[in-house]
Design an enzyme around this catalytic site. Structure first.
Site, mmCIF file in Angstrom:
data_model
loop_
_atom_site.group_PDB
_atom_site.id
_atom_site.type_symbol
_atom_site.label_atom_id
_atom_site.label_comp_id
_atom_site.label_asym_id
_atom_site.label_seq_id
_atom_site.Cartn_x
_atom_site.Cartn_y
_atom_site.Cartn_z
ATOM 1 N N THR B 124 72.089 12.620 109.979
ATOM 2 C CA THR B 124 71.644 13.351 108.780
ATOM 3 C C THR B 124 71.291 12.436 107.609
ATOM 4 O OG1 THR B 124 73.939 13.560 108.093
ATOM 5 C CG2 THR B 124 73.007 15.414 109.308
ATOM 6 N N LYS B 125 71.791 11.190 107.643
ATOM 7 C CA LYS B 125 71.564 10.316 106.492
ATOM 8 C C LYS B 125 70.726 9.092 106.826
ATOM 9 C CE LYS B 125 75.419 12.122 103.965
ATOM 10 N NZ LYS B 125 76.703 11.915 103.298
ATOM 11 N N ASN B 126 69.775 9.298 107.689
ATOM 12 C CA ASN B 126 68.858 8.220 108.048
ATOM 13 C C ASN B 126 67.514 8.522 107.382
ATOM 14 O OD1 ASN B 126 66.429 7.772 109.895
ATOM 15 N ND2 ASN B 126 67.839 6.239 110.657
ATOM 16 N N ASP B 157 76.908 19.066 104.559
ATOM 17 C CA ASP B 157 77.281 18.229 103.418
ATOM 18 C C ASP B 157 76.373 18.642 102.256
ATOM 19 O OD1 ASP B 157 77.593 16.359 101.444
ATOM 20 O OD2 ASP B 157 77.079 14.623 102.672
#
Lengths: 360, 338
Positions: B124-126, B157
């Site tokens: 999710t955080k790429n 998140d």
């Protein structure tokens, strides 16, 4: 309770290990190994530990970095020039028809130049005009910069890297500086700090990129009048929570923000407003005393980025036995002084590249 | 910048799942790949920041290097590229090549959107995965599922920067989607009033609507309400000050000053309240008693913040205190910081 102490030798060892071999778990950095090299060498320099590398080792590293440089030729247009982040697709260098897959990345070029300066290379083998033209080709009409030519994303991180490159190479004539400043201004939010792109949430990392960029351009006062500086200063000072710094309001503190916010305040001349002692304790309490290195918080394991930025943060607040850093370029003051010295000897051997509009 | 290097999910499939590893056949052992000569990574003579790649990682990327060089764009290469991206979604070149294959094979873009949805759910955080999604949605020119998708990710998140940034892009590129955004934000703020990302999104929506004074008044009331519930919440206070940027001739300042004074007089000592009261000091350089009282009050707030309510920022409040004295040319005071 005893005050935590910095253990320089352990962190030097941590960096020297990172320079040699990394575990398979970090394979996600395969494409950006240069970032690890950057954090390890800047960190070692802050620890005054570059002498622990032999001259041959330094030479090997310099050669490894230069291999990642893409220079203009019949297989590589000047838009793609600069440095790659790793050797993953280095076999495509000089391969006909492969230009699309073999390109530089502006963050990697910035880090490559910092590494070379830190190791005492005089940048004579950097094709400066091609690098600058490569940077220019990444600028979008809104003034921002992309990370790389093909489908790269754009935000303040790459604005900063581009301006740092222009600063290091002492030439910003290839980019549109006014548009860049406009873009940075557009990232300024209602709470006084900067987001990665216009409208996005204020963040310690993007705020650093904005302030360092403006400072490199010597245009801090153009975007931040007295009132705006005051609001940003308050936003930055308010990021100190439980001793350490958080990146955004209501988030947990993380060691790297002791650099991002510390450097922001340092550039603004406001670092004396924070509680240095508590910041120091927070960072030092996140050092791993077994393996060396710093983690982002107590629940994490050390990594080269947090180790380097923790040391940068400690250096900014005057930790003993650490070399001072230049907060806008994020290299040591020693390396920045060396840069000043070699900038006098720059020549632009490939000036004609600026005139060529067609691809080579 | 920080998120980029620390929050890539480590490659679970390569290390953790024993059963998968047992069934997995390396490309070099697959008969249908016999015609391809793998190309090893060429690191030159010196070993610098070497990674101890797993067999699977080296194998997949050795074959990936080979097809990049040959330019093969086929169904089997799409499979190889999928494996490569599972191992390292931070590799720009693999994404670029994937897009070329998708275009060449005329892959149904809806399937590709589903594929990237699954990858984003895992990483999710790429940065690259969100960028790829943007490219696919641009090609489809269909944002109909995007708000729901980002809402899903924010459910995991609610402060995911990538998801918010992407959501803003969707709302900007397809502006008619903005209609319900305030409801979405309202919901998130109700769930967690400290969600600074949601407050930022609120400002984004209001700011884009070219608000008149009625809208700002409504927003002021909304924020007052939230502050009364949780007065130590910096996000709400920052938003309140942000609304004052719309104030002309001080019309909103008076309202905020009145709100703050009431709260203070009730005994509330939120550091943000006190800080806001300092900001709203409407004094000048004159020496009439009323004016002197105003300056003294601001200096008392600084002193109380430094010594009692916000001691971590003691040096900051001492500086602000001196700044006030300077600004109003104030000398005859007795409200000094201890």
């Amino acid at each position: 309770m005893n005050k935590p102490q910095l253990k320089p030798e352990q962190h030097k060892k941590y960096f020297r290990r990172s320079l040699d071999l990394l575990p398979g778990e970090v394979a996600v950095f395969d494409y950006s190994r240069l970032t690890i090299l950057y954090f390890a060498l800047i960190g070692l320099d802050i620890l005054d530990g570059l002498d622990s590398l032999t001259d041959n080792r330094k030479k090997d590293i310099v050669e490894w970095v230069y291999r990642l440089q893409l220079v203009p030729n019949e297989y590589c247009s000047v838009h793609k020039c600069g440095f790659m982040g790793s050797t993953t697709v280095i076999h495509l260098k000089n391969q006909p028809g492969c230009e699309k897959y073999c390109e530089s990345n502006v963050a990697m070029t910035y880090m490559a130049l910092c590494i070379l300066i830190t190791l005492g290379d005089n940048l004579s083998r950097v094709n400066k005009s091609a690098v600058l033209r490569g940077v220019a080709s990444l600028q979008k009409s809104d003034g921002s910069f992309k990370s790389n030519y093909e489908h790269g994303e754009s935000d303040l991180r790459f604005v900063y890297c581009s301006l740092a490159i222009c600063n290091i190479l002492n030439d910003s004539s290839s980019i549109n500086v006014n548009n860049t400043i406009k873009f940075i201004s557009n990232c300024l939010n209602y709470d006084g700090a900067f987001g990665q792109n216009p409208g996005t949430e204020s963040h310690g990392g993007s705020t650093y990129c904005a302030i360092a960029s403006l400072s490199l351009l010597n245009k801090l006062n153009l975007v931040l009048d007295e009132n705006k500086s005051r609001i940003l200063e308050r936003w930055a000072v308010n990021r100190q929570t439980n001793g350490g710094f958080q990146g955004r309001p209501n988030k947990d503190p993380d060691t790297c923000y002791s650099f991002w916010l510390g450097a922001t305040l340092s550039i603004m001349g406001s670092l004396s407003r924070i509680n240095k002692e508590r910041n120091r304790d927070f960072v030092l309490n996140n050092a791993n005393l077994l393996t060396g290195g710093f983690s982002k918080n107590m629940d994490s394991i050390p990594d080269p980025m947090h180790t380097c930025l923790s040391l940068c943060g400690l250096s900014l607040i005057g930790e003993e036995n650490l070399n001072p850093i230049n907060p806008a370029l994020n290299i040591t003051v020693r390396a920045a002084n060396y840069l000043k010295q070699i900038q006098g000897d720059y020549t632009l051997p490939n000036k004609n590249i600026f005139k060529a509009d067609t691809e080579c | 910048m920080d998120d980029q290097n620390q929050e890539h999910k480590s490659d679970g499939s390569d290390f953790s799942d024993e059963a998968d590893t047992l069934n997995y056949v390396l490309y070099r052992d697959r008969p249908e790949w016999k015609d391809v000569q793998p190309i090893a990574q060429d690191d030159g003579p010196a070993q610098v920041v070497q990674i101890a790649y797993s067999n699977k990682f080296s194998d997949v990327f050795d074959y990936f290097r080979a097809v990049l060089k040959s330019g093969e764009k086929s169904v089997r290469v799409l499979g190889l590229v999928t494996d490569a991206l599972t191992l390292n979604p931070a590799n720009y070149t693999v994404w670029i090549y994937r897009l070329e294959i998708v275009k060449h094979l005329k892959v149904d873009l809806h399937n590709e959107l589903e594929y990237i949805s699954n990858v984003i759910r895992e990483f999710t955080k790429n940065y690259q995965v969100w960028q790829y999604r943007k490219t696919i949605v641009e090609m489809l020119n269909d944002p109909s599922g995007e708000l729901e998708f980002t809402a899903d990710i924010l459910d995991m998140d609610s402060k995911n920067y990538h998801a918010w940034q992407y959501r803003q892009w969707v709302l900007t590129a397809f502006s008619k989607l903005m209609e319900n955004e305030l409801n979405f934000v309202d919901n998130l703020i109700s769930q967690d009033m400290r969600n600074n990302s949601a407050w930022n999104q609120r400002y984004f929506v209001v700011n884009n609507s070219d608000p008149n004074n009625d809208v700002i008044n409504k927003e002021l009331e909304y924020t007052f309400g939230k502050i009364q519930i949780l007065s130590k919440n910096e996000s709400a206070w920052n938003y309140l000050r942000g609304l004052l940027l719309y104030s002309e001739n001080g019309i909103f300042e008076d309202k905020v000053r009145e709100f703050c004074s009431k709260l203070y007089n009730k005994g509330n000592r939120s550091t943000h309240l006190m800080s806001c009261l300092i900001d709203l000091t409407d004094a000048d350089e004159s020496t009439n008693p009323e004016n002197v009282e105003k300056i003294k009050f601001a200096l008392k707030l600084c002193s109380d913040l430094a010594s009692v309510y916000d001691p971590i920022r003691r040096f900051y409040w001492e500086y602000i205190s001196k700044d006030i004295e300077l600004k109003f040319n104030f000398r005859e005071h007795d409200t000094k910081i201890m």
